[in-house]
Design a protein around this motif. Structure first.
Motif, short mmCIF file in Angstrom:
data_model
loop_
_atom_site.label_atom_id
_atom_site.label_comp_id
_atom_site.label_asym_id
_atom_site.label_seq_id
_atom_site.Cartn_x
_atom_site.Cartn_y
_atom_site.Cartn_z
N GLY A 196 0.83 -1.19 0.00
CA GLY A 196 0.00 0.00 0.00
C GLY A 196 0.86 1.24 0.00
N SER A 197 0.24 2.39 -0.25
CA SER A 197 1.05 3.62 -0.15
C SER A 197 1.41 3.89 1.29
N ASP A 198 0.71 3.26 2.23
CA ASP A 198 1.08 3.42 3.64
C ASP A 198 2.55 3.05 3.87
N GLU A 199 3.00 1.98 3.21
CA GLU A 199 4.41 1.61 3.39
C GLU A 199 5.33 2.65 2.76
N GLY A 200 4.91 3.22 1.63
CA GLY A 200 5.71 4.27 0.99
C GLY A 200 5.89 5.46 1.91
N ILE A 201 4.82 5.85 2.59
CA ILE A 201 4.89 6.97 3.53
C ILE A 201 5.92 6.67 4.62
N ASP A 202 5.82 5.46 5.16
CA ASP A 202 6.69 5.06 6.25
C ASP A 202 8.16 5.00 5.81
N LEU A 203 8.41 4.46 4.61
CA LEU A 203 9.79 4.36 4.12
C LEU A 203 10.39 5.74 3.92
N LEU A 204 9.61 6.66 3.38
CA LEU A 204 10.12 8.01 3.15
C LEU A 204 10.49 8.67 4.48
N VAL A 205 9.61 8.53 5.47
CA VAL A 205 9.89 9.15 6.77
C VAL A 205 11.16 8.56 7.36
N ARG A 206 11.27 7.23 7.30
CA ARG A 206 12.42 6.59 7.95
C ARG A 206 13.72 6.90 7.22
N ALA A 207 13.67 7.00 5.90
CA ALA A 207 14.91 7.20 5.15
C ALA A 207 15.40 8.65 5.21
N LEU A 208 14.47 9.59 5.37
CA LEU A 208 14.88 10.99 5.28
C LEU A 208 14.99 11.72 6.62
N CYS A 209 14.18 11.32 7.60
CA CYS A 209 14.13 12.11 8.83
C CYS A 209 15.02 11.52 9.92
#
Ligand SMILES: *Cc1c(COP(=O)(O)O)cnc(C)c1O
Length: 364
Positions: A84-97
């Motif tokens: 789902g896009s839910d995982e995309g949201i989570d990956l972006l947060v974890r990789a960038l922040c």
């Protein structure tokens, strides 16, 4: 082709830039006839005579990636499929922040998962609320850019069309925002409802502006919510980093098979027909709500739902429920205390809503 803008890899957490992630048995790319490298059972489960489930699945099946990248008009290397896009949201947060340091920016009222992912990761959430206007909720792009610059924001989450606002954001404004935040932040455009908007995707900006990430999903217009397939579309280097942060075998084999079958041309034509019906029904539902004496305001929508403020929201919610109709109660959100979000259903379902909330329902 070399893009002119700054490399978005510079925005990835420094400690993760060289991070290789988990090397699964699948990632070794070896060849052979007898596979004894992943501790899988050599026998099928008795319920699985066709041996569809015995082995670990391909992390990014080529057929799925090819179909998705064709549909979303990007290169396969610019797309990561996930749960789902839910995982995309989570990956972006974890990789960038960086936890405890960086922030994400949201524009409320908006999809709750941006703030939830940020909070779980220890990233701050900066809110630049949408303006509530007679034409619908509007994004103040200058205020977003100012707040992003002032608050160490690494990710700006825009939702277009917005949930629950229904508003489509102007693509020129998204491009200008990404340009202004180049080298500082990635602008994430969540297009979960773009199939209902008949408008260009922000993926068309990627060649000019590399600090853009687009989220798409098969959960809504493709009617595959239970398959949990979504995609992040972004700069290929950034996609490679996100993949290394992803779980080892993120996509269950049966779900991939279902998605591949659903993306075949004849099936897509069927989905397109349903989208067209939804668009017609959305306008009917909006008109019904806009003229209802129970409704204070029905917002225009480019998605598959209509957001409405009611004069007596509790009464309306209860009357719908008494008729067996469950809608989304938004009253816990700060600025929508009197609002309901009603998904567009089949013509028959929408008539049932109209029987409760329409002028006929009121006089009945
Ligand atoms: C429904 C929805 C999604 C979809 O999430 P999936 O994880 O792909 O099912 C994403 N963003 C928004 C704004 C949504 O409303």
């Amino acid at each position: 082709m070399q893009s002119p803008t700054a490399d978005p890899l510079d925005l990835v957490r420094e400690d993760l830039r060289e991070f290789a992630g988990y090397r699964s048995a699948r990632s070794e790319r070896l060849d052979g006839g007898i596979w004894l490298n992943a501790n899988e059972s050599p026998w099928c489960n008795p319920s699985d005579p066709d041996a569809r489930l015995r082995r670990y699945p391909d992390p990014q099946p080529e057929a799925l990636r090819a179909l998705l990248s064709d549909m979303y008009r990007c290169r396969p290397g610019e797309l990561l499929a996930g749960r789902g896009s839910d995982e995309g949201i989570d990956l972006l947060v974890r990789a960038l922040c960086r936890p405890g340091q960086d922030a994400v920016l949201v524009t409320s009222p908006t999809f709750g998962m941006y703030a939830i992912s940020a909070r779980l990761h220890g990233a701050r959430v900066v809110d630049v609320p949408l303006h509530d206007t007679p034409q619908g909720f509007q994004c103040d792009f200058d205020a977003v850019a100012d707040a992003a610059e002032a608050n160490a924001v690494k990710l700006v989450f825009l939702c277009s069309p917005g949930n629950p606002s229904g508003t489509l954001l102007p693509i020129e404004s998204i491009a200008a925002l990404a340009q202004r935040l180049e080298g500082r932040a990635v602008v994430v455009v969540d297009e979960a409802y773009l199939d209902y908007a008949q408008a260009p995707s922000a993926t068309s900006l990627l060649d000019m502006q590399r600090n853009i990430a687009v989220l798409r999903t098969l959960s809504k217009a493709h009617a595959l919510a239970a398959a949990r397939i979504g995609a992040v579309i972004a700069d290929a280097g950034l996609i490679a980093v996100l993949q290394r942060c992803q779980a080892p075998y993120p996509l269950p084999g049966p779900c991939v098979e279902l998605a591949v079958a659903a993306l075949a041309q004849p099936v897509r034509a069927g989905s397109a027909a349903h989208i067209q019906t939804t668009l017609d029904e959305r306008e009917r539902l909006h008109a019904m709500l806009a003229s209802s004496p129970l409704v204070r305001c029905a917002y225009p929508s480019r998605a598959n739902f209509v957001l409405a403020r009611l004069k007596e929201p509790q009464d309306a919610f209860d009357r719908l429920l008494a008729a067996g109709i469950v809608v989304r109660d938004l009253r816990s959100s700060e600025r929508l205390g009197d609002a309901l979000r009603i998904s567009v259903g089949t013509p028959e379902q929408n008539r049932a809503v109209a029987a409760v909330l329409g002028s006929d329902g009121v006089s009945a």
